[in-house]
Design a protein around this motif. Structure first.
Motif, mmCIF file in Angstrom:
data_model
loop_
_atom_site.group_PDB
_atom_site.id
_atom_site.type_symbol
_atom_site.label_atom_id
_atom_site.label_comp_id
_atom_site.label_asym_id
_atom_site.label_seq_id
_atom_site.Cartn_x
_atom_site.Cartn_y
_atom_site.Cartn_z
ATOM 1 N N HIS A 184 -8.466 -7.366 63.006
ATOM 2 C CA HIS A 184 -9.579 -7.093 62.105
ATOM 3 C C HIS A 184 -9.157 -7.471 60.698
ATOM 4 C CE1 HIS A 184 -12.477 -4.975 64.727
ATOM 5 N NE2 HIS A 184 -11.394 -4.652 65.415
ATOM 6 N N PHE A 185 -10.066 -8.060 59.951
ATOM 7 C CA PHE A 185 -9.776 -8.453 58.571
ATOM 8 C C PHE A 185 -10.357 -7.410 57.629
ATOM 9 C CE2 PHE A 185 -9.034 -13.323 58.724
ATOM 10 C CZ PHE A 185 -8.283 -13.193 59.873
ATOM 11 N N PRO A 186 -9.769 -7.231 56.443
ATOM 12 C CA PRO A 186 -8.564 -7.900 55.962
ATOM 13 C C PRO A 186 -7.305 -7.369 56.634
ATOM 14 C CG PRO A 186 -9.331 -6.310 54.344
ATOM 15 C CD PRO A 186 -10.360 -6.331 55.423
ATOM 16 N N ARG A 187 -6.326 -8.248 56.798
ATOM 17 C CA ARG A 187 -5.041 -7.876 57.364
ATOM 18 C C ARG A 187 -3.944 -8.645 56.634
ATOM 19 N NH1 ARG A 187 -4.854 -12.626 57.494
ATOM 20 N NH2 ARG A 187 -5.039 -14.084 59.235
ATOM 21 N N PHE A 188 -2.758 -8.069 56.559
ATOM 22 C CA PHE A 188 -1.663 -8.692 55.819
ATOM 23 C C PHE A 188 -1.229 -9.982 56.507
ATOM 24 C CE2 PHE A 188 2.766 -9.582 54.939
ATOM 25 C CZ PHE A 188 2.818 -9.484 53.552
ATOM 26 N N SER A 189 -0.907 -10.982 55.693
ATOM 27 C CA SER A 189 -0.298 -12.210 56.190
ATOM 28 C C SER A 189 0.601 -12.749 55.096
ATOM 29 C CB SER A 189 -1.364 -13.243 56.570
ATOM 30 O OG SER A 189 -0.754 -14.408 57.101
ATOM 31 N N ILE A 190 1.649 -13.446 55.500
ATOM 32 C CA ILE A 190 2.545 -14.063 54.544
ATOM 33 C C ILE A 190 2.103 -15.514 54.325
ATOM 34 C CG2 ILE A 190 4.263 -14.923 56.181
ATOM 35 C CD1 ILE A 190 4.903 -13.114 52.798
ATOM 36 N N GLY A 191 2.594 -16.152 53.277
ATOM 37 C CA GLY A 191 2.198 -17.519 52.940
ATOM 38 C C GLY A 191 1.247 -17.514 51.774
ATOM 39 N N GLU A 192 1.696 -16.934 50.646
ATOM 40 C CA GLU A 192 0.787 -16.584 49.562
ATOM 41 C C GLU A 192 0.656 -17.650 48.474
ATOM 42 O OE1 GLU A 192 2.290 -12.000 49.989
ATOM 43 O OE2 GLU A 192 3.557 -13.763 49.689
#
Length: 414
Positions: free
Chosen positions: A43-51
């Motif tokens: 489900h969004f929003p969700r943490f992700s790397i690659g900023e």
């Protein structure tokens, strides 16, 4: 249960994953009038790397009708990168580059950025389903996906084509046994966010900082200033170097930061805003990027390394190429997925790979810190760092291995 008795949803295109590649592909397909179903496990929003984005990405966001939403989201402006190794520094302004096109972009909290993109795709008519997991696939002229929602209700999706934009989830590579060994060594990253409290003159917030460990040139750090006084900070090294228990991650990252003078000055004891996370084994490759009734986008196909922030750019480039190829196919044209998608996408990936490999041997670092840089060559290198890895008017794209090797010989002799 007999599969014939399952509820069936029909769409022109089914997209697995609602990250940047899936969202942009969905929007481009919707602009061509296709019915698009996006299936996202989380489900969004969700943490992700690659900023830290690259300027090349902006053209694809603009084409997908997402630029205004991204501009209005309030992300940290980005115009370049600066590199630090001991007492050496080198700064690149992406506006001063060989290739035409965008010279600025953003440094983003991916939870917000990804949410903005997929909601743009939904506003353009894509059917986006969060909390839906693809469990099986039948490839062919009319692919069929077996899908389960969070209540474990199952149904099937029949599509004219499937795009896998599942990122590190790599759904189709796992289900279809497409994984193949990568040439990249096993590396890992530990990272967190900090309340940096930087004075306005303490650092250039419009640039990502890439700092090399003073004693180990194969260990490097990122510091990505974000909006609101936060920064993303992390360390990348061979997996064995960062092989620590979860309870030790905070202390390990803190100690590593304090070993690098620039980051220690900028961050020091600034509080971590979330527990230190770790990701490892992220370098990946597949035997092929397409097959009967499907294609792989972005990280679902291949991921190199985070050092030059190429991940989102490759993802959006793959979405652009795949959507245009698929639209022609759905219009009845005969397309060659190898010539029209695989080969041109891998050209840019191979350019980034040449740069990444020479970063870890130290050769590219020698080039970046070389004091007598030729302005035209510097702009060519800067263009690749800005994401223009498909512009073959740039000699360091047309023939990156030979050109970089020759340039390093010049720098070494100098």
């Amino acid at each position: 249960m007999n599969s014939d008795s399952l509820e069936r949803t029909v769409a022109d295109v089914a997209i697995i994953g609602a990250g940047p590649a899936g969202a942009v592909a969905a929007a481009l397909l919707r602009k061509a009038g296709r019915s698009v179903l996006v299936l996202e496990r989380q489900h969004f929003p969700r943490f992700s790397i690659g900023e830290s984005l690259l300027p090349q990405s902006m053209a694809y966001l603009e084409e997908a009708g997402m630029l205004q939403a991204v501009v209005e989201a309030g992300f940290q402006h980005k115009n370049g990168a600066y590199f630090v190794y001991r007492d050496q520094t080198a700064s690149f302004d992406f506006r001063d580059k060989h290739s035409p096109g965008w010279g600025t972009t953003y440094q983003v909290e991916r939870a917000v950025f990804d949410d903005v993109l997929i909601r743009c795709a939904a506003a353009q008519g894509a059917d986006v389903r969060f909390g839906h997991t693809v469990r099986a696939v039948q490839t062919g002229a009319t692919p069929v996906l077996d899908v389960a929602d969070e209540a474990d209700r199952t149904y099937q999706v029949e599509a004219r084509f499937v795009l896998d934009a599942s990122g590190f989830g790599r759904v189709l590579p796992r289900l279809l046994n497409l994984e193949t060994p990568t040439r990249m060594p096993a590396r890992a990253a530990i990272f967190t966010h900090v309340r940096d409290g930087l004075a306005l003159d303490a650092a250039d917030r419009n640039k990502i900082c890439v700092a090399t460990h003073p004693e180990r040139r194969d260990v490097w750090f990122w510091m990505i200033p974000l909006a609101g006084g936060r920064s993303s900070v992390g360390c990348v090294a061979e997996a064995s170097f960062l092989d620590v228990q979860e309870a030790q991650r905070d202390a390990t990252l803190r100690a590593l930061i304090q070993q690098e003078p620039t980051l220690n000055r900028l961050i020091g004891a600034a509080p971590f805003l979330m527990p230190v996370r770790q990701i490892g084994g992220y370098a990946a490759n597949v035997a092929r990027l397409h097959g009967p009734g499907y294609a792989l986008l972005g990280n679902a196909g291949e991921f190199l390394d985070p050092v030059f922030s190429s991940g989102v750019t490759i993802a959006l480039r793959s979405a652009h190429l795949a959507a245009h190829t698929l639209n022609r196919q759905l219009d009845g044209a005969t397309v060659d997925w190898s010539a029209d998608y695989d080969v041109p996408l891998r050209k840019g990936i191979d350019t980034f790979r040449a740069f990444v490999e020479r970063w870890y041997t130290g050769e590219l670092q020698d080039i970046i810190y070389y004091p007598e840089q030729t302005p035209s060559i510097r702009r060519m290198i800067c263009a690749v760092l800005a994401g223009y890895a498909w512009d073959e008017s740039n000699p360091y794209v047309a023939d990156p291995v030979r050109r970089l090797n020759a340039l390093h010989e010049v720098c070494k002799a100098g």
